[in-house]
Design a protein around this motif. Structure first.
Motif, short mmCIF file in Angstrom:
data_model
loop_
_atom_site.label_atom_id
_atom_site.label_comp_id
_atom_site.label_asym_id
_atom_site.label_seq_id
_atom_site.Cartn_x
_atom_site.Cartn_y
_atom_site.Cartn_z
N SER A 59 -0.43 6.24 2.94
CA SER A 59 0.71 6.60 2.09
C SER A 59 0.41 7.82 1.23
CB SER A 59 1.08 5.41 1.20
OG SER A 59 2.16 5.72 0.36
N LEU B 257 2.26 1.79 -3.54
CA LEU B 257 1.23 2.25 -4.46
C LEU B 257 0.87 3.71 -4.22
CD1 LEU B 257 -1.10 -0.88 -4.50
CD2 LEU B 257 -0.12 0.21 -6.53
N GLY B 258 0.74 4.09 -2.95
CA GLY B 258 0.42 5.48 -2.63
C GLY B 258 1.50 6.43 -3.08
N GLY C 71 0.81 -1.21 0.00
CA GLY C 71 0.00 0.00 0.00
C GLY C 71 0.84 1.26 0.00
N PHE D 21 -2.77 2.20 1.69
CA PHE D 21 -2.71 3.11 0.54
C PHE D 21 -3.11 4.53 0.96
CE2 PHE D 21 -4.87 5.32 -2.94
CZ PHE D 21 -3.90 5.29 -3.92
N PHE E 223 -8.93 3.99 -5.87
CA PHE E 223 -8.19 2.81 -5.40
C PHE E 223 -9.19 1.81 -4.82
CE2 PHE E 223 -6.11 0.13 -2.33
CZ PHE E 223 -4.99 -0.29 -3.03
#
Length: 376
Positions: free
Chosen positions: A190, A157-158, A154, A187, A227
């Motif tokens: 982040s 991805l963030g 996560g 996510f 997301f």
């Protein structure tokens, strides 16, 4: 004289048959438990997982291994946990009662976490692809994870969404499972830490297929991307419905979205979707290309995302047994905790919690109907 010859021949044959029978009896059958959803909307994952585990079993048996002074034959005991948390402990107890020496599975974090307590109490090692952080942080010495956890995935991805894609406003949806919530929360944290905004965080479930009302609410918040923490069976319809509502923005997700089924369900709406995998692309691994070729030759289909992890799980258990020269879980468990095994998916070695010491991550995008690597 003929009578003596016949008696002698009979005695020799009897001895040979007894010897052969003794040889068969001395062979130890080593049962490896397997658990994943084999029915229901997530059966595509489970069947691929089973293929990977069975492929490892077949290869091990072809080696005619001897462990602890006995020839061994590995056997996979496969169980369908239906991706249902309540089934986790029941399936776990069934495998324990069947006297398995180790387990590869379960697949879903929400199933793995309650099942892991049963395996721990029985002292049976469990190697899982479940990514919820809690799995390996319960103090269980029998719990091992074969890929990077939700926090790592996560976070990556963030950071990628804000720093590399230059997106600022995000809507987050989770499917209310341990996996989906864990990944979505990581996510969101982040994104905020990277300077982005989460304008909506909504919830659905892992059986839903109609997201129009949810997406209409989200559209009003004008996000740059959505997301989704959940599985491909929901992500595919979600991507289609986004396009129909005029939400022409990327759909992002974790490894359970990174599948051929997602592209099949989403159709053209899959283009531009972004998903990670908590592992290396197979083509970048030393044995990755050879594994793909062997798998396609054996099963006449493409390799599923988790297939090589379940293969590696069985192989890591066998490697620990060979290192300890024992199939007894109590004796090979310490060897597994210290294992250094060059797998198809990663160089497998575990830290004190049972997590990989080097949890690799890769990000993909759908381009021309296929998942392509954009960051590794």
């Amino acid at each position: 004289m003929n009578r003596h010859i016949k008696i002698g021949t009979l005695a020799t044959l009897t001895f040979l048959f007894a010897l052969a029978a003794g040889s068969v009896q001395s062979q130890e059958v080593v049962k490896i438990g397997f658990a994943s959803p084999l029915t229901g909307p997530q059966a595509n994952y489970g069947k691929d997982n089973q293929n990977g585990a069975q492929m490892a079993i077949d290869e091990l048996n072809a080696q005619n291994l001897t462990i602890g002074g006995k020839p061994v034959k590995f056997q996979l005991l496969a169980e369908d946990d239906q991706a249902e948390p309540k089934q986790g402990p029941l399936i776990a107890q069934k495998l324990v009662d069947a006297k398995v020496a180790g387990v590869v599975g379960h697949f879903n974090s929400g199933v793995t976490i309650p099942a892991s307590r049963v395996y721990n109490e029985a002292g049976i090692p469990e190697l899982s692809v479940s990514t919820n952080v809690k799995y390996t942080h319960q103090g269980f010495k029998t719990a091992f994870r074969l890929m990077a956890d939700d926090n790592k995935q996560g976070t990556m991805l963030g950071e990628f969404a804000v720093q590399a894609l230059r997106l600022q406003r995000f809507a987050v949806i989770d499917d209310a499972t341990a996996y989906g919530q864990g990944l979505a929360d990581a996510f969101e944290a982040s994104v905020r830490a990277s300077g982005g905004q989460v304008v909506r965080h909504e919830h659905t479930n892992d059986k839903a297929v109609d997201f129009n009302a949810l997406l209409t609410t989200i559209k009003a918040a004008k996000p740059d991307a959505i997301f989704f923490g959940g599985y491909d069976a929901q992500a595919g319809p979600m991507a289609r419905q986004m396009k129909l509502l005029g939400l022409n923005i990327p759909l992002m997700g974790g490894e359970t979205m990174n599948s051929a089924k997602f592209i099949e369900l989403a159709g053209p709406a899959a283009e531009g979707s972004i998903a990670s995998t908590p592992g290396a692309a197979l083509a970048s691994r030393p044995y990755g290309t050879a594994f793909v070729a062997k798998y396609k030759a054996k099963y006449k289909q493409d390799v599923g995302l988790y297939t090589p992890y379940f293969y590696d799980g069985v192989m890591a258990i066998a490697a620990a047994m060979k290192a300890a020269d024992s199939t007894d879980p109590a004796k090979y468990l310490p060897a597994l905790a210290k294992i250094k095994y060059e797998g198809v998916t990663a160089d497998i070695a575990f830290d004190q919690n049972g997590d990989l010491t080097k949890g690799l991550l890769t990000i993909f995008v759908v381009k021309d109907g296929k998942w392509e690597v954009v960051k590794k």
